[in-house]
Each structure stands twice: as structure tokens, then as C-alpha cells.
Design a protein around this motif. Structure first.
Motif, short mmCIF file in Angstrom:
data_model
loop_
_atom_site.label_atom_id
_atom_site.label_comp_id
_atom_site.label_asym_id
_atom_site.label_seq_id
_atom_site.Cartn_x
_atom_site.Cartn_y
_atom_site.Cartn_z
N ASN A 68 -62.83 1.75 -26.89
CA ASN A 68 -60.95 1.40 -26.74
C ASN A 68 -60.35 0.62 -26.79
O ASN A 68 -61.02 -0.66 -26.30
CB ASN A 68 -60.46 2.23 -25.57
CG ASN A 68 -61.05 2.15 -24.16
OD1 ASN A 68 -62.30 2.13 -24.26
ND2 ASN A 68 -60.05 1.69 -23.37
N GLN A 69 -59.31 0.57 -27.11
CA GLN A 69 -58.44 -0.89 -26.66
C GLN A 69 -57.73 -1.08 -25.67
O GLN A 69 -57.90 -0.06 -24.39
CB GLN A 69 -57.25 -0.39 -27.19
CG GLN A 69 -56.87 -0.56 -28.82
CD GLN A 69 -57.43 -1.44 -30.20
OE1 GLN A 69 -56.79 -2.66 -30.10
NE2 GLN A 69 -57.42 -1.18 -31.14
N ARG A 70 -57.92 -2.60 -25.06
CA ARG A 70 -57.66 -2.85 -23.93
C ARG A 70 -56.19 -3.37 -23.67
O ARG A 70 -55.79 -3.65 -22.55
CB ARG A 70 -58.67 -4.40 -23.34
CG ARG A 70 -60.24 -3.91 -23.81
CD ARG A 70 -60.35 -2.42 -22.67
NE ARG A 70 -61.57 -1.19 -23.06
CZ ARG A 70 -63.18 -1.37 -22.78
NH1 ARG A 70 -63.32 -2.75 -21.78
NH2 ARG A 70 -63.84 -1.35 -23.61
N THR A 72 -54.06 -3.82 -26.38
CA THR A 72 -52.86 -3.14 -27.49
C THR A 72 -52.04 -2.48 -27.19
O THR A 72 -52.63 -0.79 -27.00
CB THR A 72 -53.55 -3.21 -29.21
OG1 THR A 72 -54.73 -3.62 -28.65
CG2 THR A 72 -52.95 -2.59 -30.16
N TRP B 107 -59.18 8.26 -24.89
CA TRP B 107 -59.57 6.86 -25.52
C TRP B 107 -58.82 6.43 -27.19
O TRP B 107 -58.72 5.32 -26.78
CB TRP B 107 -60.96 6.92 -25.74
CG TRP B 107 -60.93 7.41 -24.26
CD1 TRP B 107 -62.16 8.18 -24.15
CD2 TRP B 107 -61.86 6.63 -23.17
NE1 TRP B 107 -63.07 8.17 -23.09
CE2 TRP B 107 -62.55 6.84 -22.61
CE3 TRP B 107 -61.30 4.88 -22.86
CZ2 TRP B 107 -62.57 6.27 -20.98
CZ3 TRP B 107 -61.32 4.07 -21.74
CH2 TRP B 107 -61.90 5.77 -20.72
N ALA B 110 -53.18 3.88 -27.04
CA ALA B 110 -53.35 3.03 -27.13
C ALA B 110 -53.75 2.63 -25.10
O ALA B 110 -53.11 3.00 -24.01
CB ALA B 110 -51.54 2.06 -27.02
N GLN B 111 -53.63 1.33 -24.78
CA GLN B 111 -53.17 1.10 -23.81
C GLN B 111 -52.22 1.18 -22.65
O GLN B 111 -52.38 1.82 -21.68
CB GLN B 111 -53.54 -0.99 -23.83
CG GLN B 111 -53.25 -1.56 -22.45
CD GLN B 111 -54.69 -0.85 -21.52
OE1 GLN B 111 -55.92 -0.51 -21.88
NE2 GLN B 111 -54.40 -0.77 -19.79
N ARG B 114 -51.73 4.90 -21.99
CA ARG B 114 -52.84 4.90 -21.29
C ARG B 114 -52.45 4.85 -20.04
O ARG B 114 -52.66 5.57 -18.71
CB ARG B 114 -54.36 4.49 -21.09
CG ARG B 114 -55.30 5.41 -22.44
CD ARG B 114 -56.09 5.31 -23.28
NE ARG B 114 -57.13 4.40 -23.84
CZ ARG B 114 -56.35 2.93 -23.70
NH1 ARG B 114 -57.36 2.42 -22.24
NH2 ARG B 114 -56.51 1.67 -24.44
N ARG B 143 -68.38 3.97 -19.91
CA ARG B 143 -68.51 4.18 -21.43
C ARG B 143 -69.14 3.38 -22.66
O ARG B 143 -70.34 4.04 -23.10
CB ARG B 143 -66.71 4.23 -21.86
CG ARG B 143 -66.80 4.69 -23.44
CD ARG B 143 -65.41 5.95 -23.21
NE ARG B 143 -65.07 6.17 -24.30
CZ ARG B 143 -64.64 6.07 -25.53
NH1 ARG B 143 -64.20 4.20 -25.88
NH2 ARG B 143 -64.66 6.08 -26.79
#
Lengths: 194, 194
Positions: A68-70, A72, B107, B110-111, B114, B143
Motif C-alpha cells: 500500500n501507499q505510505r 501519497t 489498503w 490513500a494514506q 486511512r 502484510r
């Protein structure tokens, strides 16, 4: 993206990519090798070496996962998705694998501190976006896997865009974010028949 | 934290923790087992089973890595670090291992999306902070490792705080964040001589 996709980069005597050069940018380098194979999926295991088949042993193997994006944001992701090409374009016959390790100092920063350095200060996404759709990119995470690197980034582009790609690397290497990079190697490859 | 720390949870016939119950909260459960061993470091390998030593085979093995923060801000981290107890307190004789898998829908966010659900909407950090320093906690990411779960969270507390801990779980399970949880199991253990 669904589950994280395991990807293994295997340098040795076989594979569709010919290694043109391996450049150590900072920290320890990687062994020289002839060819590079990119294996998608979890089932890659290094071949068993017998004394008469020493050439079948890879020179090195690096594993990561497309995850997954961290950093963005949704707005950035919308723009990236609209402009990002797929891997495997017929004219993208040059590729670059860039394994990177960041320092403990980086990893001890909180999420908002890393994000601020990554984008608000160093403009990692904005700078990269200038090179779309010429340069296709896929990021593989490996810090949690316990290997020697934190990330493996894979780029694909046409030969005519190689100079522009080098400009992007030079730009990124001049940013504040890169002061946290303690190991970086570039493996430049071209697609060609064996 | 320096490098990501690999941690393996091994359920079987041995280990300092006695498994009191395994509760399936959502999705598939885990096999029943007697004891739990928590192994820190990369070198755990499941024992080879011979027909005469079938009891040495674990019932299940879950791997994760203590890694960098993904959502916590610097301000939150300062407060958390000031109040978070270490693992291994002598009076913390009850522990809980909670493996969780979140949905693809989570997932693919976007960051910033979340993060907003995690804290601004669901108050995951703020709610957890109310239970410090009674409940010690360590999060393990898995993950990217390709296992069946995304996270393994380990909690330790004194028996007198068990009811409060259950309240925390009930609170979290009622949040918007938890609508993205598609598999959750709780393994409740007590420290005791074998």
C-alpha cells in the motif's frame, strides 16, 4: 491493489534484462552480474547449486512486495493514477532497479515528519510526476522483510528518455529526503535477447 | 527503533504463555493450541517433524516485524512514548495476541484517507492512550510478508486490568476503522509455569 505482491529480483546468468552497469551511489554496492530476472509471486527459490552447475547460482537475489501507499494523498493518487503508464510497454527497453536503505534517523521520525520531508520539503511526488508518462515506476517495500534494503524501485522507459531519467535521479539525490539515504545502488538494464 | 525486528508467535506444546482461549471475532479462526512462545529475531524455523515426535510440530506460526510508525504524528508519539510501559513487567501476567486482516478496500485508500479514518474519525490512538500505562502494547506488521494477517498486536496487562482491556477492544470494534477489518482473532494467554 489487493494483497501485497511479492516480487524477486534475481541477478545471474539468465533473465530477459541485460545488466549494462551497476553503480554504487552510497554505501555498499552489489556484485557484478550479467542478466536480471524479475519474478512475480511468492514461489521463487534459489536453485540448488551442484559443483558441476555453479553457473546456475544467482549472483544476488533481492525480495520486496508491492504494497500500500505510505505517503501519497488521495489527490496525489488520482493524478498519479491518471498519468502513470503500465510496466511492459514495448518501447520501454531500458530499466533501472534502485535499491535504497534509509537511516535509522529516518525510520524513527513520526509519520507526519517523514511525509513533510518526503513531499512538502523534497517534492518527491511532484518531481516524479514531471516525468510521467515517460517513466513507468513500481515501488517494492522490503524493510519489514528483513533484507539489506528498505525499498526496491523499478523504472522502465524508452532509450530516448534515459537522459531525462538521469536528470530525475540527480534532482532527487539533491533533496533533503536523500540526506537520510545511507545506501543506494543503481542497476541499469536493457531488454535484449540472450 | 533501528532495523525492523522480526518476531514469531509459535502456538504448540511449549512456551511460557498458557493459552486460555482463542476467540474468532470475524473471518476464519485459528487452531486450538496449549502454549504460546514469542520468539524475537530472524532465526526461528519450525522443527522438523518425525513420526515419533509429532508433538514437536507447532499448531500454528505467525510472523511479523516491529517496524516504523505508519499513522502516528510526532505530537502523538511524544505522548505515547511518555506513557507507554515496556513489555515484560512482572505483574503483567495476562497477554492478548490479536491478529487482524483489513479489507482490500482499506489498503486501496490513500494514506491521508486511512489516517483520517484511523484517528480523526475512529480515535484509535486517543482511545488506546486512555489505557496507558495499564496496557503495554507492541504492534507487528506482516502484510508485506505475505502471511494470512496484516497485523499482529500484542498486549500485556495485570489480571486486575483485564476487564478494562476488554472495554478497549469493545470500543475499538465499534469504530468506523473496524468496518474494514475482515478477519480478527483474539488469543488470550496467561504467564505460567509449564
Amino acid at each position: 491493489m489487493a494483497d501485497a505482491l511479492p516480487v524477486t529480483f534475481i541477478a545471474g546468468k539468465t533473465g530477459p534484462w541485460q545488466i549494462e552497469r551497476i553503480t554504487t551511489v552510497s554505501g555498499a554496492g552489489l556484485l557484478a552480474a550479467e542478466r536480471l530476472l524479475v519474478h512475480e509471486g511468492a514461489d521463487y527459490t534459489a536453485p540448488t547449486v551442484s559443483p558441476t552447475e555453479a553457473t546456475s547460482s544467482p549472483d544476488w537475489v533481492l525480495r520486496g512486495a508491492v504494497s500500500n501507499q505510505r505517503y501519497t494523498t488521495a489527490a496525489e493518487l488520482t493524478r498519479l493514477n491518471a498519468q502513470s503508464p503500465a510496466l511492459g510497454r514495448p518501447d520501454a527497453t531500458v530499466a533501472s532497479l534502485i535499491p535504497i536503505t534509509k537511516s535509522n534517523e529516518w525510520w524513527e521520525l513520526a509519520q507526519d515528519e517523514r511525509r513533510a520531508i518526503f513531499e512538502e520539503t523534497s517534492h518527491h511526488i511532484r518531481r516524479s510526476m514531471d516525468y510521467l508518462p515517460a517513466v513507468a515506476r513500481r515501488l517494492h517495500h522490503c524493510r519489514d522483510l528483513g533484507g539489506p534494503f528498505d525499498f526496491l524501485t523499478w523504472f522502465e522507459f524508452a532509450p530516448i528518455n534515459a537522459a531525462a531519467f538521469d536528470d530525475l535521479l540527480a534532482e532527487l539525490r539533491g533533496t533533503t529526503e536523500w540526506t537520510f539515504v545511507e545506501r543506494e545502488v543503481e542497476v541499469r538494464v536493457t531488454r535484449g535477447p540472450r
